[in-house]
Design an enzyme around this catalytic site. Structure first.
Site, PDB file in Angstrom:
ATOM      1  N   GLU A 103       0.202  -1.287   5.527  1.00 47.12           N
ATOM      2  CA  GLU A 103       1.234  -0.852   6.471  1.00 47.12           C
ATOM      3  C   GLU A 103       1.053   0.612   6.833  1.00 47.12           C
ATOM      4  O   GLU A 103       1.247   1.004   7.986  1.00 47.12           O
ATOM      5  CB  GLU A 103       2.624  -1.078   5.857  1.00 47.12           C
ATOM      6  N   ASP A 142       0.820  -1.214   0.000  1.00 49.06           N
ATOM      7  CA  ASP A 142       0.000   0.000   0.000  1.00 49.06           C
ATOM      8  C   ASP A 142       0.853   1.262   0.000  1.00 49.06           C
ATOM      9  O   ASP A 142       2.031   1.235   0.358  1.00 49.06           O
ATOM     10  CB  ASP A 142      -0.955   0.008   1.192  1.00 49.06           C
TER      11      ASP A 142
END
Length: 412
Positions: free
Chosen positions: A179, A85
């Site tokens: 994350e 991400d």
């Protein structure tokens, strides 16, 4: 310029960053955005094409794969981890720009909108003269955090597969979601990953090696006021907006991100919204030192007690939750993991820059799950915004470090 040693590194990076994998803190799904699962499926397919083993996407959207051992002795299994991400900044329509043989001057990212990457504002640019830089077009982030880490891990295992003369044990790799919103590693399966130790490839410039992170918590103040017509409010109204401002005023003025560095902790006002009837103030609490971290949490509890006592009723409720802890607490008992990475860098002529992270990584949580996981540079700079960039040469060096760690692990 293309990498001579890692022939597909640049092309792979340019392709990967164009995937919009922005995570969403407001989402309750796993992963938080569908695009991360789509990206995971693409990665799985490419890992299959590379001929890796035991490739799968687990229920938490972690892509796992193994490069099997090619050595006839028992050696430790080392893992490498990166996240899919990107941060909470525009990631739609990422259009990377390549600056060959950078001359040390300002870089025009977007002529139409007059967006310029200025050396005066970002003096770190001076470290990259003559390098090949990859920048944004000024309208999005780049996503080197952490697509560079993903690319480096894949290029390293590809190189090792193409060079069987380099002996190694089992190598585990994993690419995870979310994350940036602090949730991905909650679902990391250490047993499934089956490594003895690991590294996240999620750091910044060349040489960064980090095994200490913040202890982190979030403090959410929920304020309940009393709304009455202002004309008849005397003795009745309790203005939640004013209570919100009181709470903010009670925090120490110098313990904020913009006035702290190194091992200094802080309180960060992350969000506030209010009207007369209700309000919410959200702070994040950070400190490397456990005792100071606990003291900061105690401070916010006492703050709430003081405000409620002043008003003679419960006008503020506190939701206090821990987010992650300083991975140094775990890694200090496994310092060989840091020593191997340090030796790998020194073998390659890279000066290790060992410092505490003023933040956290997936490794912060994974280390507390029993898998010591320090963080290694992935090469990018100016993360989480339109001025993000990475040097191709930095990604090459990070890939070299992975290969060198694998070699050193086999020699232990």
């Amino acid at each position: 310029m293309d990498s001579k040693k890692y022939s597909t590194l640049k092309e792979r990076f340019l392709r990967y960053v164009k995937f919009n994998t922005r995570s969403d803190d407001a989402s309750e799904t796993i992963p938080s955005t569908p695009s991360q699962m789509e990206f995971a499926k693409m990665l799985k397919k490419e890992l299959e094409e590379l001929g890796l083993s035991n490739i799968f996407i687990n229920k938490a959207c972690f892509v796992n794969a193994t490069l099997p051992s090619n050595i006839d002795k028992k050696v430790a299994t080392v893992g490498f981890i990166a996240h899919m991400d990107t941060a909470d900044f525009n990631a739609e329509g990422i259009s990377p720009q390549i600056v060959e043989n950078y001359d040390g001057k300002d870089i025009v990212l977007n002529k139409e909108q007059n967006i310029v990457l200025k050396v005066e504002e970002f003096p770190n640019l001076k470290n990259y003269i003559s390098k090949t830089l990859i920048t944004t077009d000024g309208t999005t982030l780049l996503g080197a955090d952490d697509k560079s880490g993903i690319v480096e891990i894949i290029e390293a295992v590809k190189y090792l597969k193409e060079h069987p003369e380099i002996k190694h044990g089992d190598i585990k790799i994993a690419f995870g979601p979310d994350e940036e919103i602090g949730r991905g590693a909650d679902y990391f399966d250490v047993k499934e990953f089956a490594a003895d130790y690991a590294y996240t490839m999620d750091g910044g410039p060349i040489g960064e090696l980090e095994y200490e992170s913040f202890n982190a918590a979030q403090a959410k103040f929920k304020i309940k006021g009393v709304s009455v017509h202002p004309g008849t409010a005397k003795g009745k109204m309790i203005n939640a907006s004013l209570i919100a401002s009181e709470i903010i005023e009670m925090f120490p003025k110098d313990e904020v991100p913009e006035k702290t560095e190194g091992y200094e902790g802080f309180y960060f006002l992350d969000e506030m919204k209010s009207n007369c009837e209700e309000g919410e103030v959200v702070y994040i609490i950070r400190d490397h030192d456990k005792a100071k971290f606990l003291a900061k949490k105690e401070f916010v509890k006492e703050l709430v007690e003081k405000v409620n006592k002043k008003y003679g009723r419960e006008v503020v409720k506190l939701e206090l939750k821990d987010e992650y802890y300083n991975m140094g607490e775990i890694i200090k008992d496994h310092m060989y993991v840091v020593d191997i990475a340090k030796q790998a860098m020194e073998n390659l002529g890279i000066k290790p820059l060992i410092k505490a992270i003023r933040g956290g990584t997936d490794g912060s949580k994974i280390s507390f799950m029993g898998l010591p996981t320090p963080n290694i540079f992935a090469g990018g700079e100016n993360f989480h915004g339109k001025y993000e960039f990475v040097a191709l040469e930095s990604m090459e060096k990070a890939t070299d470090v992975i290969v060198e760690i694998v070699k050193l692990n086999a020699e232990r």
